[in-house]
Design a protein around this motif. Structure first.
Motif, PDB file in Angstrom:
ATOM      1  N   TRP A  27      -3.675   4.923   5.968  1.00 27.38           N
ATOM      2  CA  TRP A  27      -3.219   6.262   5.603  1.00 27.38           C
ATOM      3  C   TRP A  27      -2.058   6.682   6.490  1.00 27.38           C
ATOM      4  CZ3 TRP A  27      -4.645  10.136   2.055  1.00 27.38           C
ATOM      5  CH2 TRP A  27      -4.118  11.400   2.309  1.00 27.38           C
ATOM      6  N   ARG A  30       1.160   4.919   5.482  1.00 20.73           N
ATOM      7  CA  ARG A  30       1.740   5.286   4.191  1.00 20.73           C
ATOM      8  C   ARG A  30       2.115   6.761   4.107  1.00 20.73           C
ATOM      9  NH1 ARG A  30      -1.947   2.122  -0.363  1.00 20.73           N
ATOM     10  NH2 ARG A  30      -1.725   0.026   0.526  1.00 20.73           N
ATOM     11  N   ASP A 183      -4.113  15.068  -5.378  1.00 18.84           N
ATOM     12  CA  ASP A 183      -3.252  13.910  -5.194  1.00 18.84           C
ATOM     13  C   ASP A 183      -3.616  13.168  -3.910  1.00 18.84           C
ATOM     14  OD1 ASP A 183      -1.838  14.343  -7.507  1.00 18.84           O
ATOM     15  OD2 ASP A 183      -0.217  15.456  -6.543  1.00 18.84           O
ATOM     16  N   ASP A 187      -4.719   9.346  -3.458  1.00 16.41           N
ATOM     17  CA  ASP A 187      -4.076   8.438  -2.515  1.00 16.41           C
ATOM     18  C   ASP A 187      -5.112   7.705  -1.673  1.00 16.41           C
ATOM     19  OD1 ASP A 187      -1.439   8.911  -3.240  1.00 16.41           O
ATOM     20  OD2 ASP A 187      -1.247  10.634  -1.913  1.00 16.41           O
ATOM     21  N   GLY A 202      -1.272   4.516  -8.400  1.00 18.54           N
ATOM     22  CA  GLY A 202      -0.932   5.465  -7.352  1.00 18.54           C
ATOM     23  C   GLY A 202       0.132   6.440  -7.787  1.00 18.54           C
ATOM     24  N   ARG A 203       0.487   7.376  -6.881  1.00 19.29           N
ATOM     25  CA  ARG A 203       1.522   8.343  -7.209  1.00 19.29           C
ATOM     26  C   ARG A 203       2.908   7.737  -7.118  1.00 19.29           C
ATOM     27  NH1 ARG A 203       1.111  13.567  -3.841  1.00 19.29           N
ATOM     28  NH2 ARG A 203       0.423  12.201  -2.173  1.00 19.29           N
TER      29      ARG A 203
END
Length: 269
Positions: A27, A30, A183, A187, A202-203
């Motif tokens: 996390w 990213r 969102d 994620d 994913g977004r």
């Protein structure tokens, strides 16, 4: 952003025995601009914490009430019995619940295993927590059956554990309120499921590769190839150069030696 707006953040709850380090690291790699806050919570209070908005998602122990919480089962843990290192159980690698029939088996109030019939002899009182039960095992009061991650979490040098083959198991799941699938939750789901940063789920989606200028995509995805046994460039069914009866495609001094006989042709009779 106005003064009343709080910066985005993600709160991740986790129950004892779960180690979220790997997912937190991904996390932070990213989404470095969105801080992730870890919220430790007991197994019995985890679902209530999610319902009350105390965390955006959490690693919990099943079962989970699916009426208002979504859940993705992740893995099932091995169940073990925690004993002193000099206990008779340590002579084997695995025991059954029946093997513990004569033992005082401690069942803490925060137990996560769903027993139909608890093994062994009950203690006079149930310890409040698994940590308390571990201390009683070290004191020689009894033994404890628990998920392996909890045995590791409360590891002591004077204790060890063995697998219990027929005991109930504990499943760990990622859970979050169904009405709050944001969102950021999506994620984190992608990270836990092992999706890449450019996954179509994913977004951030991967962009199609650009075609080089002046180059057309090939129709049908493949080019014509000569049939087997024919050299490229021979016309429909013509004989291949170098085979008997065929003509050489090379001429002059560059032609193969011995390709023909010198002198006048013999007269036919």
């Amino acid at each position: 952003m106005t003064s009343s707006e709080a910066p985005p953040s993600f709160r991740l709850a986790y129950v004892p025995g779960v180690t979220p380090t790997k997912w937190v690291r991904i996390w932070n790699e990213r989404l470095p601009d969105i801080p992730l806050t870890l919220v430790p919570v007991s197994a019995g209070d985890a679902c209530a914490l999610l319902r009350d908005g105390g965390a955006d998602a959490g690693f919990v122990r099943m079962p989970v009430d699916r009426d208002d919480l979504a859940a993705i089962p992740l893995y099932t843990e091995t169940t073990v019995v925690v004993v002193p290192k000099d206990h008779l159980v340590t002579a084997v690698d695995e025991v059954s619940a029946e093997d513990l029939a004569d033992e005082i088996v401690l069942h803490p109030l925060d137990e996560t295993l769903d027993w139909e019939r608890r093994p062994g002899q009950p203690a006079i009182e149930r310890p409040a927590t698994t940590a308390d039960a571990i201390e009683l095992v070290a004191a020689g009061v009894g033994v404890l059956v628990a998920p392996q991650s909890l045995a590791r979490l409360h590891h002591r040098k004077d204790l060890t554990y063995r697998t219990v083959s027929d005991a109930p198991t504990s499943r760990v799941a990622l859970s979050w309120p169904q009405e709050e699938t944001t969102d950021m939750v999506e994620d984190f789901i992608g990270i836990v499921r092992g999706r890449t940063v450019n996954s179509s789920r994913g977004r951030t989606q991967a962009q199609p590769a650009a075609q080089p200028k002046g180059k057309r995509p090939e129709a049908g995805g493949a080019r014509w190839k000569p049939a087997a046994g024919k050299a490229a460039g021979t016309a429909g069914g013509g004989k291949t150069a170098g085979r008997p009866g065929g003509k050489s495609t090379r001429s002059g001094s560059g032609g193969p030696k011995g390709g023909g006989r010198r002198g006048k042709p013999r007269r036919r009779s």
